[in-house]
Design an enzyme around this catalytic site. Sequence first.
Site, short mmCIF file in Angstrom:
data_model
loop_
_atom_site.label_atom_id
_atom_site.label_comp_id
_atom_site.label_asym_id
_atom_site.label_seq_id
_atom_site.Cartn_x
_atom_site.Cartn_y
_atom_site.Cartn_z
N HIS A 17 0.84 -1.20 0.00
CA HIS A 17 0.00 0.00 0.00
C HIS A 17 0.88 1.26 0.00
O HIS A 17 0.62 2.20 -0.75
CB HIS A 17 -0.89 0.06 1.25
CG HIS A 17 -1.96 -0.98 1.32
ND1 HIS A 17 -2.12 -1.77 2.42
CD2 HIS A 17 -2.92 -1.34 0.44
CE1 HIS A 17 -3.15 -2.59 2.23
NE2 HIS A 17 -3.64 -2.35 1.02
N LYS A 41 -16.02 -8.19 4.53
CA LYS A 41 -14.75 -8.60 5.12
C LYS A 41 -14.82 -8.56 6.63
O LYS A 41 -15.37 -7.63 7.22
CB LYS A 41 -13.61 -7.68 4.67
CG LYS A 41 -13.17 -7.89 3.24
CD LYS A 41 -11.94 -7.07 2.94
CE LYS A 41 -11.47 -7.26 1.51
NZ LYS A 41 -10.30 -6.45 1.21
N ARG A 90 -1.81 -6.26 -8.17
CA ARG A 90 -0.71 -7.17 -7.85
C ARG A 90 -0.64 -8.33 -8.84
O ARG A 90 0.45 -8.80 -9.17
CB ARG A 90 -0.87 -7.73 -6.44
CG ARG A 90 -0.74 -6.70 -5.35
CD ARG A 90 -1.10 -7.26 -3.99
NE ARG A 90 -2.51 -7.67 -4.01
CZ ARG A 90 -3.01 -8.74 -3.43
NH1 ARG A 90 -2.24 -9.54 -2.73
NH2 ARG A 90 -4.29 -9.03 -3.51
N SER A 128 -3.27 -7.66 2.61
CA SER A 128 -3.74 -7.50 3.99
C SER A 128 -4.36 -8.79 4.51
O SER A 128 -4.22 -9.11 5.69
CB SER A 128 -4.77 -6.36 4.07
OG SER A 128 -4.14 -5.13 3.85
#
Length: 154
Positions: A17, A41, A90, A128
Amino acid sequence: MKIALFPGSFDPVTKAHVDIVKRSVNLFDKFYIGVGVNSSKQGLLPVSKREEMLRAVFAYDERIHIIAYEGLTVDFCRSINADYMIRGIRTVSDFEYEKAIAQMNHALEPEIESIFIVSKPGYSSISSSIVREIIRYNGDVSQFIPKEAIPFLQ
């Protein structure tokens, strides 16, 4: 004035990040990091703690503003007058996922442009979600998160 939003859960913030922010911030006059509340989440840290953590990590740059939000990201963009949304990519699967979201966001608000910043190879495996899992099992995450974030995870 060019205003951008980098939205995410940042639960916790990672070195990936930080890299995206450092590579993006100079492109804009004002840069927001939006700590979104994601209903799908399971969070590790409360939103207020994530905001504090991000403020500690980015304290060196007054152009970066940290703010939490709930609801549609395009609505939040409108509320802060952001015309650009930054998204980190990514992997190929990230691209497919982010492309679909960008297309939906464009349908909802055509004036907001999504900008994809491709992760540096060394950061492409850091997420994360994986960091949260390591934390849950008392693993050492210091190589994956900025040093300023460590006190918020103890």
